[in-house]
Scaffold this active site. Structure first.
Site, PDB file in Angstrom:
ATOM      1  N   ASP A 178       3.640   9.506  -3.043  1.00 10.04           N
ATOM      2  CA  ASP A 178       4.709   9.274  -2.829  1.00 10.04           C
ATOM      3  C   ASP A 178       6.138   9.842  -3.511  1.00 10.04           C
ATOM      4  O   ASP A 178       6.786  10.810  -2.475  1.00 10.04           O
ATOM      5  CB  ASP A 178       5.481   7.480  -3.072  1.00 10.04           C
ATOM      6  N   TYR A 183      -1.993  -5.193  -5.103  1.00  7.87           N
ATOM      7  CA  TYR A 183      -1.797  -3.345  -5.117  1.00  7.87           C
ATOM      8  C   TYR A 183      -1.790  -3.564  -6.802  1.00  7.87           C
ATOM      9  O   TYR A 183      -2.896  -2.837  -7.095  1.00  7.87           O
ATOM     10  CB  TYR A 183      -0.699  -3.300  -5.470  1.00  7.87           C
TER      11      TYR A 183
END
EC number: 2.7.1.6
Length: 392
Positions: free
Chosen positions: A178, A228
């Site tokens: 990201d 996650y």
């Protein structure tokens, strides 16, 4: 929430909040990942693009040691004041923990930030959409500090500090994709990144008569509270089990032959499924990059579809909302491929759609999604943008 701001508007908004003229204005993009999901922390390849939805910032250096933060997205929080000497995580400080973390690690790396500053932020990335609003804010903060304090800061070092903030300040064991996409993005280019070596290529994004449609489930996801970290732990355990016979550090070093050959070493069926996804998704990403370079969008679309199937059944990070969007998208005319993007557990999916069918696509997918889920999704056309930058 998808309003785009000009530098002039930012200046006016900053003045209204802080009563002072701004020093500089900035923009930091969000990102989508075309393919290569949950591979970044597994040492594999990813294929993201920076997008025109993102985070706007305006800042003015102060003469004291006080940081003042204000977000137009969280007006009810008002101005949050933090002493520069006390940059620690505090839950009640909400969104400001991201810039606080970046400033903390910049200082730890030896960069001199000797004054406070006023920092105005507005993001048009829908909150919790999985389009990397947190990484966008992290890289934005670093670029603001770089310009206000004349830091000699390599962009790749800032990208690493963004990841460090996410991992060690916020507490999410995410990879580097990201921050890399947002910090290193380029106009009309996708970033083909080897997360093991950080070697990358900027690949021209020629979609011909097609566009990428972002489909937002509008279901909130809190990454830190999701599964996650559990998925990452499962993959790390699988690597440990494979190391009995293989000299590897990450799943990204394996091909599909190896994961089949040595699957007997992984003692848990779920861990084997996670490992299989990580390995095969990396292989799909290699093939997708080659297909895009060759202009073969049909193959690219099929690889997107296969990616989602793997994320649904092997990695198990999709759920009703994402699956409804993607499965419905597959059935529409003019769709070359569709898949979830980001960490999953809600957030967004993307579809590669012929331009002249986009309106019919949105109507059909939106109608069916609302029938199944009970509320409407949102749609945006992904416009590819450059990386974090000064606006004026």
């Amino acid at each position: 929430m998808t309003q785009h701001l000009t530098a002039e508007t930012l200046r006016k908004d900053f003045l209204a909040v802080f009563g002072q003229e701004v020093d500089q204005t900035f923009f930091s993009p969000g990102r989508i990942n075309l393919i290569g999901e949950h591979t970044d922390y597994n040492g594999g390849h990813v294929f993201p693009v920076a997008i025109s939805l993102g985070t706007y910032g305006a800042a003015r250096k102060r003469d004291d040691q006080v940081l003042r933060f204000y977000s137009a997205n969280f007006e009810d929080k008002g101005i949050i004041e933090v002493p520069l000497a006390d940059l620690k995580f505090e839950k009640e400080h909400n969104w400001t923990n991201y810039p606080k973390g970046v400033l903390h690690f910049l200082q730890e790396a030896g960069h001199v930030i000797d004054k406070g500053f006023d920092f105005y932020v507005y993001g048009n990335i829908p909150n919790g959409s999985g389009l990397s609003s947190s990484a966008s804010l992290e890289i934005l903060t670093g670029v603001v500090a770089e310009h206000l304090f004349d830091l000699k800061l390599e962009r790749l070092d800032l990208v690493k500090i963004g990841k460090q903030t996410e991992n060690n300040f916020i507490g999410v064991n995410s990879g580097i994709m990201d921050q890399f996409a947002i910090g290193m993005g380029a106009d009309q280019r996708a970033i083909y990144l080897d997360t093991n070596t950080l070697e990358y290529d900027l690949v021209p994004l020629d979609l011909k008569d097609n566009v990428v449609v972002i489909m937002n489930t509008n279901k909130r996801r809190e990454l830190a509270d999701s599964k996650y970290n559990e998925r990452r732990a499962e993959c790390e355990k699988a690597v440990e089990e494979l190391q009995v016979a293989l000299d590897i550090q990450t799943l990204g070093e394996l091909d599909e032959w190896a994961v089949d050959q040595y699957s007997y070493l992984i003692k848990d069926e779920n861990r084997l499924k996670r490992a299989r996804h990580a390995v095969l998704e990396n292989q799909r990403t290699l093939k997708a990059q080659a297909a895009l370079q060759a202009g073969d969008l049909e193959t690219f679309g099929r690889l997107m579809n296969a990616s989602h199937v793997s994320l649904e059944h092997d990695y198990e990070v999709t759920g009703l909302e994402l699956d409804t969007l993607v499965h419905t998208a597959w059935a529409q005319e003019g769709v070359l491929g569709a898949r979830m993007t980001g960490a999953g557990f809600s957030g967004c999916a993307i579809a590669l759609v012929q331009k002249d069918t986009v309106e019919a696509f949105k109507e059909a997918v939106g109608k069916h999604y609302e029938e199944v889920v009970g509320y409407a999704p949102s749609f945006y056309i992904a416009e590819v943008a450059g990386g974090t930058r000064v606006l004026d």
